[in-house]
Scaffold this active site. Structure first.
Site: not given
Length: 176
Positions: A25, A125-126, A12, A33-35
């Site tokens: 978050n 995800g998580v 992404i 992850g993505v963040d």
């Protein structure tokens, strides 16, 4: 006008679209992850804008289901739209919160003038949301949202997720 929805497997952070959505978050200070990938690859400008947002409006953090935009820093996109997905719980239906992540992200995209947006599979995800239901919530919410966004790209983390997506939505445009 009809929105085009695309299913893609890939990174992404490499998308050259108007905006990418961050499965953030609530602290808006980065994470895993993505963040984490968005904050690492986008550089310090994203974190700096997130800090200003925390100081000005979100002292307790961005509420689950809400969305807010920042610069994309060094990413090829123009903006990052941060949204906080719900943690999955088998004994509590949090589907409306998950759907609100997509609706509110599209509303923010409209506010900033983004006509192309890439989404991760929020909460899958998580946060533990079952992938088939997360996919269904994403596609159906985006498909039925009132927005000026012309193209929404759902970025899938693995080829297994892409295969699942095409099994559920064979009519959607493919890409990698």
């Amino acid at each position: 006008m009809s929105m085009r929805i695309e299913l893609f497997h890939g990174d992404i952070t490499a998308q050259r679209l108007d905006a990418i959505v961050n499965a953030a978050n609530s602290s808006l200070m980065g994470g895993g992850g993505v963040d984490g990938a968005i904050h690492r690859k986008g550089g310090p400008a994203i974190l700096e804008e997130c800090r200003r947002l925390r100081d000005a409006k979100y002292g307790r953090g961005l509420p689950t289901g809400q969305a807010v935009a920042t610069t994309a820093g060094e990413l090829p996109a123009r903006w990052v739209i941060h949204t906080v997905g719900p943690v999955y719980a088998a004994d509590s239906d949090r589907s409306e919160l998950l759907r609100s992540c997509y609706r509110n992200s599209l509303a923010v995209a409209d506010e900033i003038g983004a006509s192309t947006v890439a989404f991760p599979l929020v909460s899958a995800g998580v946060y533990g949301w079952p992938k088939d239901d997360a996919l269904r919530q994403a596609v159906e919410t985006v498909r039925h949202s009132d927005t000026r966004v012309e193209r929404a790209r759902l970025m899938l983390f693995s080829t297994a997720e892409l295969d699942l997506a095409f099994g559920m939505y064979p009519e959607l445009v493919a890409g990698a």
